[in-house]
Design a protein around this motif. Structure first.
Motif, PDB file in Angstrom:
ATOM      1  N   ALA A   1      26.995  29.709  58.534  1.00 38.28           N
ATOM      2  CA  ALA A   1      26.460  30.486  57.403  1.00 38.28           C
ATOM      3  C   ALA A   1      27.574  31.248  56.699  1.00 38.28           C
ATOM      4  CB  ALA A   1      25.383  31.442  57.914  1.00 38.28           C
ATOM      5  N   ASP A   2      28.510  31.822  57.457  1.00 46.84           N
ATOM      6  CA  ASP A   2      29.612  32.570  56.848  1.00 46.84           C
ATOM      7  C   ASP A   2      30.502  31.671  56.006  1.00 46.84           C
ATOM      8  OD1 ASP A   2      29.019  35.115  57.750  1.00 46.84           O
ATOM      9  OD2 ASP A   2      30.109  34.870  59.638  1.00 46.84           O
ATOM     10  N   LEU A   3      30.681  30.430  56.451  1.00 52.33           N
ATOM     11  CA  LEU A   3      31.603  29.530  55.765  1.00 52.33           C
ATOM     12  C   LEU A   3      30.948  28.734  54.637  1.00 52.33           C
ATOM     13  CD1 LEU A   3      33.517  28.201  58.899  1.00 52.33           C
ATOM     14  CD2 LEU A   3      34.455  29.642  57.076  1.00 52.33           C
ATOM     15  N   ALA A   4      29.630  28.836  54.531  1.00 55.31           N
ATOM     16  CA  ALA A   4      28.921  28.047  53.521  1.00 55.31           C
ATOM     17  C   ALA A   4      29.410  28.358  52.113  1.00 55.31           C
ATOM     18  CB  ALA A   4      27.413  28.293  53.634  1.00 55.31           C
ATOM     19  N   ALA A   5      29.757  29.607  51.865  1.00 54.64           N
ATOM     20  CA  ALA A   5      30.222  30.008  50.532  1.00 54.64           C
ATOM     21  C   ALA A   5      31.733  29.933  50.390  1.00 54.64           C
ATOM     22  CB  ALA A   5      29.729  31.425  50.225  1.00 54.64           C
ATOM     23  N   GLY A   6      32.431  29.364  51.379  1.00 52.03           N
ATOM     24  CA  GLY A   6      33.880  29.256  51.301  1.00 52.03           C
ATOM     25  C   GLY A   6      34.568  30.529  51.763  1.00 52.03           C
ATOM     26  N   THR A   7      35.903  30.483  51.809  1.00 48.57           N
ATOM     27  CA  THR A   7      36.680  31.630  52.291  1.00 48.57           C
ATOM     28  C   THR A   7      37.274  32.467  51.163  1.00 48.57           C
ATOM     29  OG1 THR A   7      38.672  30.250  52.477  1.00 48.57           O
ATOM     30  CG2 THR A   7      37.269  30.448  54.434  1.00 48.57           C
ATOM     31  N   ASP A   8      37.167  32.030  49.912  1.00 41.75           N
ATOM     32  CA  ASP A   8      37.747  32.800  48.814  1.00 41.75           C
ATOM     33  C   ASP A   8      37.160  34.202  48.728  1.00 41.75           C
ATOM     34  OD1 ASP A   8      39.325  30.674  48.202  1.00 41.75           O
ATOM     35  OD2 ASP A   8      38.147  30.006  46.478  1.00 41.75           O
ATOM     36  N   ARG A   9      35.893  34.338  49.098  1.00 46.27           N
ATOM     37  CA  ARG A   9      35.238  35.645  48.978  1.00 46.27           C
ATOM     38  C   ARG A   9      35.772  36.652  50.003  1.00 46.27           C
ATOM     39  NH1 ARG A   9      30.914  36.275  52.677  1.00 46.27           N
ATOM     40  NH2 ARG A   9      30.721  34.501  54.120  1.00 46.27           N
ATOM     41  N   PHE A  10      36.573  36.189  50.959  1.00 45.61           N
ATOM     42  CA  PHE A  10      37.139  37.090  51.954  1.00 45.61           C
ATOM     43  C   PHE A  10      38.435  37.751  51.477  1.00 45.61           C
ATOM     44  CE2 PHE A  10      35.043  34.267  55.359  1.00 45.61           C
ATOM     45  CZ  PHE A  10      33.901  35.068  55.359  1.00 45.61           C
ATOM     46  N   PHE A  11      38.887  37.421  50.256  1.00 40.71           N
ATOM     47  CA  PHE A  11      40.165  37.937  49.768  1.00 40.71           C
ATOM     48  C   PHE A  11      39.971  38.803  48.531  1.00 40.71           C
ATOM     49  CE2 PHE A  11      41.172  34.144  52.141  1.00 40.71           C
ATOM     50  CZ  PHE A  11      42.314  34.483  52.841  1.00 40.71           C
ATOM     51  N   GLU A  12      40.778  39.873  48.434  1.00 38.66           N
ATOM     52  CA  GLU A  12      40.827  40.694  47.234  1.00 38.66           C
ATOM     53  C   GLU A  12      41.712  40.004  46.193  1.00 38.66           C
ATOM     54  OE1 GLU A  12      42.403  44.391  48.579  1.00 38.66           O
ATOM     55  OE2 GLU A  12      40.529  45.051  49.517  1.00 38.66           O
ATOM     56  N   PRO A  13      41.686  40.467  44.943  1.00 37.84           N
ATOM     57  CA  PRO A  13      42.621  39.924  43.946  1.00 37.84           C
ATOM     58  C   PRO A  13      44.071  40.185  44.372  1.00 37.84           C
ATOM     59  CG  PRO A  13      40.873  41.169  42.889  1.00 37.84           C
ATOM     60  CD  PRO A  13      40.725  41.426  44.353  1.00 37.84           C
ATOM     61  N   ARG A  14      44.953  39.272  44.046  1.00 37.32           N
ATOM     62  CA  ARG A  14      46.366  39.455  44.386  1.00 37.32           C
ATOM     63  C   ARG A  14      46.929  40.619  43.577  1.00 37.32           C
ATOM     64  NH1 ARG A  14      51.153  38.409  42.163  1.00 37.32           N
ATOM     65  NH2 ARG A  14      52.918  38.069  43.589  1.00 37.32           N
ATOM     66  N   ARG A  15      47.734  41.459  44.238  1.00 40.37           N
ATOM     67  CA  ARG A  15      48.363  42.573  43.528  1.00 40.37           C
ATOM     68  C   ARG A  15      49.778  42.173  43.101  1.00 40.37           C
ATOM     69  NH1 ARG A  15      48.439  47.840  46.773  1.00 40.37           N
ATOM     70  NH2 ARG A  15      49.790  48.463  45.048  1.00 40.37           N
ATOM     71  N   ALA A  16      50.244  42.786  42.012  1.00 45.16           N
ATOM     72  CA  ALA A  16      51.529  42.401  41.425  1.00 45.16           C
ATOM     73  C   ALA A  16      52.652  43.351  41.798  1.00 45.16           C
ATOM     74  CB  ALA A  16      51.406  42.339  39.895  1.00 45.16           C
ATOM     75  N   ASP A  17      52.365  44.367  42.634  1.00 43.19           N
ATOM     76  CA  ASP A  17      53.420  45.307  43.003  1.00 43.19           C
ATOM     77  C   ASP A  17      53.360  45.583  44.500  1.00 43.19           C
ATOM     78  OD1 ASP A  17      51.076  46.711  43.070  1.00 43.19           O
ATOM     79  OD2 ASP A  17      51.866  48.519  42.143  1.00 43.19           O
ATOM     80  N   CYS A  18      54.358  46.295  44.993  1.00 47.95           N
ATOM     81  CA  CYS A  18      54.468  46.603  46.417  1.00 47.95           C
ATOM     82  C   CYS A  18      53.553  47.769  46.770  1.00 47.95           C
ATOM     83  CB  CYS A  18      55.913  46.951  46.759  1.00 47.95           C
ATOM     84  SG  CYS A  18      56.153  47.585  48.440  1.00 47.95           S
ATOM     85  N   PRO A  19      52.737  47.659  47.805  1.00 46.99           N
ATOM     86  CA  PRO A  19      51.860  48.767  48.177  1.00 46.99           C
ATOM     87  C   PRO A  19      52.610  49.927  48.814  1.00 46.99           C
ATOM     88  CG  PRO A  19      51.647  46.977  49.760  1.00 46.99           C
ATOM     89  CD  PRO A  19      52.524  46.469  48.660  1.00 46.99           C
ATOM     90  N   TRP A  20      53.874  49.731  49.161  1.00 47.73           N
ATOM     91  CA  TRP A  20      54.637  50.798  49.805  1.00 47.73           C
ATOM     92  C   TRP A  20      55.418  51.627  48.792  1.00 47.73           C
ATOM     93  CZ3 TRP A  20      54.318  51.937  54.961  1.00 47.73           C
ATOM     94  CH2 TRP A  20      55.212  52.880  55.458  1.00 47.73           C
TER      95      TRP A  20
END
Length: 622
Positions: free
Chosen positions: A286-305
């Motif tokens: 059931a978890d994988l039925a919708a794919g894994t893309d929904r488990f990721f946030e948008p990619r960020r363009a800068d360093c979080p540190w």
């Protein structure tokens, strides 16, 4: 000429292999005799309090067909009372030779008595358990197992409840049936050992002995003879032990070993428990039925540190740990060197990929790994000795409390509490490894715990968190002025990380969110009012996390487990056979990697450059 050169080189390699085999078998024989000598022997005819019922305050748990007479029970209780033991594994004096040898490979009675994290290996025939341990382990409400494999598993659990009060003794009055060869695979799994891999290694070893004996008569024959005669060399004469059929077992050892290995390889893998397996598989489907893309946030363009723009890709990889679907990218800041998962997993994604790793299906394997780090835990605890005497210690990310369990031996008067997201923190509290367990997010619990602790530790925890700065801010709140913060992390600046690429185990995808260089962390600590008192790199190095870890990840990545409940392919016989074949072919690679890792560890300790680092910092007054 070239043919003669190749033949000469082949003979030279065979001679070296035979010499190594003789050395290893000789060392193993001496070690087994030393361990056997450390096993006490019960004396049923010795002085005991005959007026006392033999099992007052004690419970005896036996496998089918195992019988203990009253004199043996009295002797066992007297021995446990005299030695301060709460759990005793009783070993039949007539236990067959191969079972004894197998036990002595795993069990060091003298060392494991004092090693609080050592696994509780035992014979699996009879356990004497004190009532308080019996009750705390839940055996009063749940019937204990009564098979050999069940008792092997149970002793591992009971050792956790009596980490420095578990012992072993040979019981001459204990009668037990002959072992059942058909249950060898089941009993190996109960010990946490992979039957197919061990059997493949055993067959490879037998083939090597035959080759050496034929090609190198002197050293090869010595190695084959030492293997053949090892049961008699270890067990005859043996104080207290009288293995059944020792002469016959010695004479037929090669054939018996070959037969046992082939039978184990032919044994189908154990099915997952029912009915939990279908429910778990349905949940993952059931978890994988919708794919894994929904488990990721948008990619960020800068360093979080440091917020510098345009990080570069450091490594891309699938889930090489569990084999769950998905691909993960670690990027590196061009400015500060911070390495971070990008795109980052969402909380739901973290829940999906953490599931069945430290608990559930993977709980037993994780506990075995964590239980083999006693020396590392002790080194961490000892780091504080020149600077302070801890009184109240909070271990953040404590998992099952293994560090606190060992640290109690270093600081016996210290209160150890643990904090973690998983249920294991409550089990650690029940075992007595920690005094109080807190389940939840550290930043959310920080106000409640403000100022309570003079020591906080984060061992391989900060890299798992979504916001390391929030975790450091929580530590500031929880620590009293003058308190100490101990942190250990993988070192993303390790040279081996670039050499091994995606197969460097400390990348640990998809769990690790942030891997920060030591300089970055020291700067963040300084900004929060900490003074760094000690920095270690070589002493913090984790052995077998480089080359052995790379082999394990590569072997697992080639053919992921088709029986896993999250597998997206059918567990056909061909796929299961392919996985077993890959694992078998990896055996010599494991051996070579282990040797290289041991050399790597020696170099890392000498040069103070390993795959991890450790910082101890003090929170300044005011």
């Amino acid at each position: 000429m070239s043919h003669m050169t190749r033949a000469h080189r082949s003979g030279h390699r065979t001679r070296w292999a035979a010499a190594v085999a003789v050395t290893a078998l000789g060392a193993g024989t001496v070690r087994a005799r030393r361990r056997l000598a450390a096993l006490p022997v019960l004396d049923p005819a010795g002085p005991h309090d005959t007026a006392r019922p033999p099992l007052t305050g004690w419970q005896l748990i036996t496998a089918p067909g195992v019988v203990a007479d009253e004199a043996t029970l009295r002797a066992a209780v007297a021995h446990a009372t005299r030695e301060g033991l709460r759990v005793v594994d009783l070993i039949p004096a007539h236990l067959d030779a191969e079972s004894v040898l197998g036990l002595l490979r795993l069990l060091d009675p003298a060392a494991h008595r004092t090693d609080r994290c050592a696994p509780g290996h035992g014979a699996g025939h009879a356990l004497l358990v004190a009532d308080d341990i019996h009750r705390r382990a839940g055996l009063d409400t749940e019937p204990p197992p009564h098979s050999v494999a069940g008792l092997i598993r149970l002793l591992r659990t009971l050792k956790e409840y009596a980490p420095d009060a578990t012992g072993w003794a040979i019981a001459p009055g204990l009668r037990s049936p002959h072992p059942d060869p058909a249950r060898r695979a089941e009993e190996l799994r109960a010990r946490g050992l992979p039957p197919a891999l061990l059997s493949a290694a055993q067959l490879a070893g037998l083939a090597l002995l035959v080759k050496c004996a034929l090609a190198e008569p002197r050293w090869g024959a010595a190695a084959a003879a030492l293997y053949w005669l090892q049961p008699a060399a270890v067990l005859s004469p043996a104080r207290g032990l009288r293995p059944a059929g020792l002469a016959r077992a010695t004479a037929s050892r090669p054939l018996r070993s070959l037969s046992a290995a082939l039978r184990t390889l032919a044994t189908p893998p154990a099915e997952q428990p029912r009915p939990a397996a279908p429910a778990r598989h349905a949940a993952y489907t059931a978890d994988l039925a919708a794919g894994t893309d929904r488990f990721f946030e948008p990619r960020r363009a800068d360093c979080p540190w440091c917020s510098a723009p345009d990080p570069v890709v450091r490594v891309r990889m699938p889930d090489l740990l569990q084999g769950k679907p998905g691909r993960f990218t670690l990027e590196e800041c061009r400015h500060c060197g911070h390495v971070f998962q990008n795109p980052r997993l969402t909380p739901d994604g973290l829940d999906f990929y953490y599931r069945d790793f430290y608990e559930g299906l993977g709980g037993e394997g994780a506990a075995l790994v964590l239980g083999r780090m006693t020396a590392t835990y002790r080194d961490r605890a000892e780091l504080l000795r020149p600077f302070t005497t801890p009184r109240a210690w909070l271990d953040v990310g404590t998992a099952g409390g293994h560090f606190c369990n060992v640290a109690r031996g270093v600081w016996p008067d210290t209160r150890f509490d643990g904090l973690d997201m998983g249920e294991g923190v409550h089990e650690a509290e029940r075992r007595g490894w920690i005094d109080t367990g807190y389940q939840g997010q550290f930043p959310e619990l920080a106000d409640r715990l403000a100022g309570r602790y003079d020591t906080v530790s984060m061992h391989h925890y900060l890299e798992h968190t979504r916001d390391p700065f929030a975790e450091l801010d929580a530590a500031v709140k929880v620590l009293a002025p003058g308190g100490h913060l101990l942190i250990e992390l993988p070192d993303p600046e390790s040279r081996i990380a670039r050499l091994l690429g995606r197969y460097w185990l400390p990348w640990f995808q998809p769990q690790h969110q942030h891997l920060m260089p030591a300089g970055n962390l020291k700067q963040a600590l300084g900004a929060r009012g900490f003074t760094v008192l000690a920095e270690q790199h070589g002493p913090a190095h984790q052995n077998n996390a480089d080359f052995l870890g790379a082999v394990a990840l590569a072997a697992n990545g080639v053919v992921p487990d088709p029986l896993a409940p999250w597998a997206t392919v059918r567990p056909t016989r061909a796929r299961r056979a392919a996985r077993s074949a890959i694992q078998a072919m990896a055996v010599p690679c494991y051996a070579a990697a282990l040797a290289v890792d041991n050399l790597r560890t020696a170099v890392a300790r000498a040069t103070d450059g390993g795959n991890a680092y450790r910082l101890l910092a003090r929170k300044e007054l005011g």
